[in-house]
Design an enzyme around this catalytic site. Structure first.
Site, short mmCIF file in Angstrom:
data_model
loop_
_atom_site.label_atom_id
_atom_site.label_comp_id
_atom_site.label_asym_id
_atom_site.label_seq_id
_atom_site.Cartn_x
_atom_site.Cartn_y
_atom_site.Cartn_z
N LYS A 1 14.97 14.98 3.54
CA LYS A 1 16.05 15.31 2.61
C LYS A 1 15.69 14.86 1.20
CE LYS A 1 20.10 15.65 5.13
NZ LYS A 1 21.28 15.11 5.79
N GLU B 1 37.27 11.43 -0.22
CA GLU B 1 36.81 12.72 -0.76
C GLU B 1 37.55 13.86 -0.05
OE1 GLU B 1 34.59 13.58 -3.27
OE2 GLU B 1 35.52 15.50 -2.76
N CYS C 1 34.47 17.53 9.95
CA CYS C 1 35.57 16.65 9.51
C CYS C 1 36.81 16.71 10.39
CB CYS C 1 35.93 16.97 8.07
SG CYS C 1 34.65 16.46 6.91
N1 NAD Z 1 31.19 17.43 4.66
C1 NAD Z 1 32.39 17.47 4.12
O1 NAD Z 1 32.94 18.54 3.82
C2 NAD Z 1 33.17 16.21 3.85
C3 NAD Z 1 34.35 16.27 3.10
C4 NAD Z 1 35.08 15.11 2.86
C5 NAD Z 1 34.66 13.91 3.42
N2 NAD Z 1 33.52 13.88 4.17
C6 NAD Z 1 33.10 12.60 4.73
O2 NAD Z 1 31.93 12.22 4.05
C7 NAD Z 1 31.06 11.48 4.90
C8 NAD Z 1 29.70 12.14 4.91
O3 NAD Z 1 29.82 13.43 5.47
P1 NAD Z 1 28.65 14.52 5.37
O4 NAD Z 1 29.22 15.77 5.89
O5 NAD Z 1 28.06 14.49 4.00
O6 NAD Z 1 27.60 13.88 6.43
P2 NAD Z 1 26.04 14.17 6.55
O7 NAD Z 1 25.68 13.77 7.92
O8 NAD Z 1 25.73 15.53 6.03
O9 NAD Z 1 25.38 13.15 5.50
C9 NAD Z 1 25.21 11.78 5.73
C10 NAD Z 1 23.88 11.36 5.09
O10 NAD Z 1 23.78 9.94 5.10
C11 NAD Z 1 22.41 9.60 5.36
N3 NAD Z 1 22.40 8.20 5.83
C12 NAD Z 1 22.85 7.70 7.01
N4 NAD Z 1 22.71 6.37 7.03
C13 NAD Z 1 22.14 6.00 5.84
C14 NAD Z 1 21.78 4.78 5.27
N5 NAD Z 1 21.98 3.62 5.91
N6 NAD Z 1 21.23 4.78 4.04
C15 NAD Z 1 21.04 5.93 3.37
N7 NAD Z 1 21.39 7.14 3.87
C16 NAD Z 1 21.94 7.18 5.09
C17 NAD Z 1 21.98 10.62 6.39
O11 NAD Z 1 20.57 10.73 6.44
C18 NAD Z 1 22.65 11.89 5.84
O12 NAD Z 1 21.83 12.59 4.93
C19 NAD Z 1 31.76 11.45 6.26
O13 NAD Z 1 32.52 10.29 6.36
C20 NAD Z 1 32.68 12.65 6.19
O14 NAD Z 1 33.79 12.53 7.06
C21 NAD Z 1 32.75 14.99 4.39
#
Ligand code: NAD
Length: 434
Positions: free
Chosen positions: A35, A149, A261
């Site tokens: 990534k 968010e 989500c």
């Molecule tokens: N996707 C959405 O539409 C959305 C909307 C609102 C809120 N959220 C919330 O946001 C959060 C993230 O969701 P997402 O969809 O982006 O998830 P995702 O799985 O796409 O992204 C998470 C990222 O974090 C990285 N990661 C994990 N542990 C790590 C660490 N210790 N250090 C550095 N990087 C690390 C992973 O490699 C990954 O790239 C969740 O809590 C989700 O509920 C998501």
């Protein structure tokens, strides 16, 4: 300001790019080297309209950088935590291991007197716990804010640059000023900026998702009643939605909600309420979840009915497997789960999605994936529209009828014009529509 964003998935990559667009200097840190490599080249490893352009422009200008090394946060003033909080493998609760690991690593690498802003969706009570851990690790200097968010995949850039509200949970009102500074542009454009305590901020996010999930399951329950009575759920939704207390949005019957989500957030909310001894107050969410999953079974049953009872050997064109259009996200996608169920029942499932094919193939490698809707439709005994991409909405029923073996269509999102499809010779079934 100099900002770090920990976790550059759907949320974090968008947030990092949007903060650079607002004029901040941003470093995104992710544990996944592929990534980081892609983002550093200005490429987005997933599909989100408008994001690639934003990332390319700010990586080129140098205002946005990415790193695998948490040490890169050392000269930042504020750190956004955007890592994942998926459903735990052995329970419906949220798995907080990514958040815990990120905050622990941050505490060791950041300047101790800086501000951590949590954006991940977490169970109520998490911020209070993390604050204590952070302060212990930094001799009482670090501060924590929770800033949930609300972005929607497919509209993530627009929602991050122009959110309908900004909510921050703090334990000291002065910390809200730091966050207000970061979002100065949006606030000056009139975006409501709500400052509250940690628990309320955490709950705003899961309460909003619970309400949206309930709205969808409500109209899907109505669709079952409409099916049983010969009524039409689209007209019903329109008529009740004209009452502004109800509102028209999120009242479209179909195969239900999915994604990274809504499903896991309502389950984590129920699990947390159980832990706190107030589970009964959220008992309705169990029904919301059950009704939602039932829509997938209903779709499989309707497919069998359209195929005169037998799925075995039938060639089924699946149009769309992303959990929603304009996204390549297949996490808990109802469309993909229906496609997989049909395959397990003996159908030959041919899948097309404009963007999500590769992710779907990784999740369910045994289905037959093709590169165009035309290929999927060729000689199909049944056509199932499961994700409402514009290219499927625009299909010409007469031309499409010439491609398939049998003109039978299941419109899992109620987006096709039933009359024109019937006029072109199709047997049309929607969800709760005549
Ligand atoms: N996707 C959405 O539409 C959305 C909307 C609102 C809120 N959220 C919330 O946001 C959060 C993230 O969701 P997402 O969809 O982006 O998830 P995702 O799985 O796409 O992204 C998470 C990222 O974090 C990285 N990661 C994990 N542990 C790590 C660490 N210790 N250090 C550095 N990087 C690390 C992973 O490699 C990954 O790239 C969740 O809590 C989700 O509920 C998501």
């Amino acid at each position: 300001m100099r900002l770090s964003v920990i976790g550059t998935g759907y949320l974090g990559a968008t947030h990092a790019a949007a903060m650079a667009e607002l004029g901040h200097e941003v470093v995104g840190v992710d544990a996944d080297p592929r990534k980081v490599e892609a983002l550093s080249r200005g490429e987005v490893p997933f599909y989100e309209p408008g994001l690639a352009e934003l990332i390319a422009s700010h990586t080129a200008s140098g205002r946005l950088t990415f790193s695998e090394d948490i040490g890169a946060v050392a000269d930042c003033d504020v750190h956004f935590v955007c890592v994942g909080t998926p459903q735990a493998s052995a329970s419906p609760a949220a798995d907080l291991s990514q958040v815990d690991a990120a905050v622990e690593a941050l505490a060791k690498s950041m300047r101790p007197d800086t501000v951590v802003v949590g954006k991940s969706t977490v169970p109520v009570g998490t911020a209070q716990r993390l604050r204590a851990e952070l302060r212990e690790a930094t001799a009482g200097q670090a501060r924590l804010v929770w800033n949930p968010e609300f972005l929607r995949e497919g509209f993530a850039v627009e929602d991050t640059l122009r959110p309908d509200r900004i909510v921050v949970g703090v334990d000291d009102d002065r910390d809200a000023e730091v966050v207000a500074d970061i979002y100065r542009t949006q606030i000056s454009q009139g975006t409501p900026f709500l400052v509250t305590d940690y628990a309320t901020a955490e709950l705003v996010k899961v309460a909003a998702n619970s309400f949206l999930a309930t709205k969808i399951s409500f109209i899907n329950a109505m669709s079952e009643i409409c099916d049983a009575t010969g009524a039409d759920v689209t007209t019903l939704a329109h008529a009740i939605g004209l009452d502004e207390r109800i509102g028209r949005r999120f009242l479209r019957a179909g195969i239900g909600f999915g994604g990274g989500c809504l499903p896991k957030d309502i389950r984590a909310f129920m699990a947390r309420a159980d832990e706190m001894g107030v589970g009964e107050s959220l008992a309705f969410l169990r029904e919301v979840d059950r009704l939602n999953l039932q829509q997938r079974d209903t779709a499989v049953r309707m497919a069998a009915e359209l195929l005169d009872g037998s799925l075995t050997g039938a060639r089924i064109a699946i149009l769309g497997v992303a959990f929603k259009p304009d996204s390549d996200d297949v996490r808990d996608s109802p469309a993909l789960s229906i496609a997989a169920a049909l395959h397990l029942k003996g159908a030959e499932v041919v899948v097309h999605d404009p963007r999500a094919g590769a992710n779907a193939q990784r999740a369910y490698p045994t289905l037959n994936y093709v590169d165009s809707a035309d290929e999927a439709l060729r000689d199909a005994d049944l056509t199932m529209l499961l994700t409402e991409w514009q290219e499927y909405r625009d299909l010409d029923p007469t031309r499409t009828a010439e491609q398939v073996a049998r003109p039978a269509v299941f419109d899992g999102r109620n987006v096709l014009d039933a009359e024109s499809w019937r006029r072109a010779g199709w047997t049309y079934r929607g969800v709760g529509v005549r």
